[in-house]
Design a protein around this motif. Structure first.
Motif, PDB file in Angstrom:
ATOM      1  N   LEU A 192     -22.164  -0.855   0.936  1.00  0.00           N
ATOM      2  CA  LEU A 192     -21.762   0.015   2.187  1.00  0.00           C
ATOM      3  C   LEU A 192     -21.576  -1.041   3.141  1.00  0.00           C
ATOM      4  CD1 LEU A 192     -23.193   3.272   3.255  1.00  0.00           C
ATOM      5  CD2 LEU A 192     -22.880   1.374   4.998  1.00  0.00           C
ATOM      6  N   VAL A 193     -22.273  -1.952   3.340  1.00  0.00           N
ATOM      7  CA  VAL A 193     -21.805  -2.873   4.542  1.00  0.00           C
ATOM      8  C   VAL A 193     -20.504  -3.786   4.269  1.00  0.00           C
ATOM      9  CG1 VAL A 193     -22.411  -4.679   5.976  1.00  0.00           C
ATOM     10  CG2 VAL A 193     -24.091  -2.800   5.335  1.00  0.00           C
ATOM     11  N   ALA A 194     -20.601  -4.139   2.874  1.00  0.00           N
ATOM     12  CA  ALA A 194     -19.447  -4.956   2.423  1.00  0.00           C
ATOM     13  C   ALA A 194     -18.219  -4.381   2.508  1.00  0.00           C
ATOM     14  CB  ALA A 194     -19.769  -5.738   0.941  1.00  0.00           C
ATOM     15  N   SER A 195     -18.093  -2.931   2.358  1.00  0.00           N
ATOM     16  CA  SER A 195     -17.002  -2.177   2.161  1.00  0.00           C
ATOM     17  C   SER A 195     -16.260  -2.083   3.529  1.00  0.00           C
ATOM     18  CB  SER A 195     -17.367  -0.744   1.719  1.00  0.00           C
ATOM     19  OG  SER A 195     -17.529  -0.648   0.492  1.00  0.00           O
ATOM     20  N   TYR A 196     -17.002  -2.342   4.722  1.00  0.00           N
ATOM     21  CA  TYR A 196     -16.225  -2.582   5.907  1.00  0.00           C
ATOM     22  C   TYR A 196     -15.443  -3.903   5.898  1.00  0.00           C
ATOM     23  CZ  TYR A 196     -18.594   1.724   7.728  1.00  0.00           C
ATOM     24  OH  TYR A 196     -18.899   2.913   7.988  1.00  0.00           O
ATOM     25  N   PHE A 197     -15.811  -4.850   5.148  1.00  0.00           N
ATOM     26  CA  PHE A 197     -14.856  -6.216   5.195  1.00  0.00           C
ATOM     27  C   PHE A 197     -14.286  -6.533   4.192  1.00  0.00           C
ATOM     28  CE2 PHE A 197     -19.089  -6.213   7.954  1.00  0.00           C
ATOM     29  CZ  PHE A 197     -18.444  -6.329   8.800  1.00  0.00           C
ATOM     30  N   ARG A 198     -14.761  -5.933   2.752  1.00  0.00           N
ATOM     31  CA  ARG A 198     -14.174  -6.327   1.567  1.00  0.00           C
ATOM     32  C   ARG A 198     -13.861  -5.082   0.579  1.00  0.00           C
ATOM     33  NH1 ARG A 198     -18.183  -9.681   2.061  1.00  0.00           N
ATOM     34  NH2 ARG A 198     -18.962  -8.759   0.120  1.00  0.00           N
ATOM     35  N   PRO A 199     -13.425  -4.044   1.138  1.00  0.00           N
ATOM     36  CA  PRO A 199     -13.086  -2.800   0.355  1.00  0.00           C
ATOM     37  C   PRO A 199     -12.760  -2.702  -1.028  1.00  0.00           C
ATOM     38  CG  PRO A 199     -11.538  -2.560   2.253  1.00  0.00           C
ATOM     39  CD  PRO A 199     -12.420  -4.095   2.315  1.00  0.00           C
ATOM     40  N   ARG A 200     -11.678  -3.964  -1.078  1.00  0.00           N
ATOM     41  CA  ARG A 200     -11.191  -3.712  -2.643  1.00  0.00           C
ATOM     42  C   ARG A 200     -12.154  -4.347  -3.472  1.00  0.00           C
ATOM     43  NH1 ARG A 200      -5.055  -4.967  -3.047  1.00  0.00           N
ATOM     44  NH2 ARG A 200      -5.558  -4.648  -4.944  1.00  0.00           N
ATOM     45  N   SER A 202     -15.431   6.014  -0.170  1.00  0.00           N
ATOM     46  CA  SER A 202     -14.799   5.856   1.083  1.00  0.00           C
ATOM     47  C   SER A 202     -15.422   6.816   2.039  1.00  0.00           C
ATOM     48  CB  SER A 202     -13.281   5.972   1.168  1.00  0.00           C
ATOM     49  OG  SER A 202     -12.612   5.052   0.387  1.00  0.00           O
ATOM     50  N   LEU A 203     -15.643   8.014   1.546  1.00  0.00           N
ATOM     51  CA  LEU A 203     -16.631   9.003   2.252  1.00  0.00           C
ATOM     52  C   LEU A 203     -17.775   8.730   2.641  1.00  0.00           C
ATOM     53  CD1 LEU A 203     -15.072  12.334   0.586  1.00  0.00           C
ATOM     54  CD2 LEU A 203     -14.621  11.695   2.816  1.00  0.00           C
ATOM     55  N   ILE A 211     -10.256   1.893   4.616  1.00  0.00           N
ATOM     56  CA  ILE A 211     -10.957   2.050   3.293  1.00  0.00           C
ATOM     57  C   ILE A 211     -10.688   2.832   2.118  1.00  0.00           C
ATOM     58  CG2 ILE A 211     -13.573   1.967   2.369  1.00  0.00           C
ATOM     59  CD1 ILE A 211     -14.452   1.620   5.157  1.00  0.00           C
ATOM     60  N   TRP A 212     -10.246   3.858   2.391  1.00  0.00           N
ATOM     61  CA  TRP A 212      -9.816   4.575   1.261  1.00  0.00           C
ATOM     62  C   TRP A 212      -8.437   4.080   0.555  1.00  0.00           C
ATOM     63  CZ3 TRP A 212      -6.882   9.681   1.591  1.00  0.00           C
ATOM     64  CH2 TRP A 212      -6.586  10.446   0.445  1.00  0.00           C
ATOM     65  N   LEU A 213      -7.651   3.704   1.326  1.00  0.00           N
ATOM     66  CA  LEU A 213      -6.362   3.349   0.934  1.00  0.00           C
ATOM     67  C   LEU A 213      -6.514   2.061   0.143  1.00  0.00           C
ATOM     68  CD1 LEU A 213      -3.587   4.112   3.513  1.00  0.00           C
ATOM     69  CD2 LEU A 213      -4.223   5.418   1.333  1.00  0.00           C
TER      70      LEU A 213
END
Length: 174
Positions: free
Chosen positions: A17-25, A121-122, A159-161
């Motif tokens: 969850l935290v990493a998704s803000y910085f490295r979502p792919r 993303s949600l 994040i979604w894109l």
């Protein structure tokens, strides 16, 4: 002995969850590498939808206080119906539409990847939904709420894109 105490590592979902803000792919790549599991995807979506419902409570309580013609339980019932029963169906449809659009632009992923990209993303942006709910409940309409809504929407779209691009390119269906 306090000197021997070591904090427990965060769960995998917390780290992701935290990493998704910085490295979502990268996080989406890891999520997809865990394999196709519709139950996991649905679970992620339902957790997000329950948090969306909870995030509405402060604002609904504020509205019920200032306009008692519709009592708080009625407002909560409507919010629950929309957040937990209707929204998941709409998100499944949105994921299918996004996969179709991605296919038009050369996406080679599958429907599961598109669903997971949206649902993850949600889930990742649920803390921002809670922030918006608190601002709505304690401050109400105004510049602070607008700023939080813009932040939430912008982060979600980013994040979604990013996740959708990864799902449609990295793990392409044969």
């Amino acid at each position: 002995n306090p000197a021997q105490w070591q904090p427990k590592p965060m769960s995998h979902a917390g780290n992701d969850l935290v990493a998704s803000y910085f490295r979502p792919r990268q996080v989406m790549r890891d999520q997809l590498a865990r394999g196709e599991n519709e139950g996991r995807a649905l679970g992620i979506l339902l957790i997000a939808c329950v948090v969306f419902f909870v995030a509405q409570w402060p604002g609904l309580a504020r509205e019920a206080f200032f306009d008692p013609s519709i009592p708080l339980p009625a407002r909560l019932g409507g919010a629950m119906m929309g957040s937990i029963m209707i929204a998941p169906l709409m998100f499944y449809a949105l994921a299918a539409i996004s996969h179709g659009i991605a296919t038009l632009f050369g996406g080679r992923g599958d429907h599961f990847g598109a669903r997971l990209a949206l649902f993850w993303s949600l889930f990742v942006t649920t803390p921002l939904f809670l922030l918006v709910g608190l601002v709505d409940g304690f401050i109400g309409a105004g510049p602070a709420l607008i700023a939080c809504e813009i932040l939430r929407f912008g982060v979600f779209v980013f994040i979604w894109l990013s996740c959708l691009i990864e799902a449609e390119t990295q793990f392409a269906a044969p």
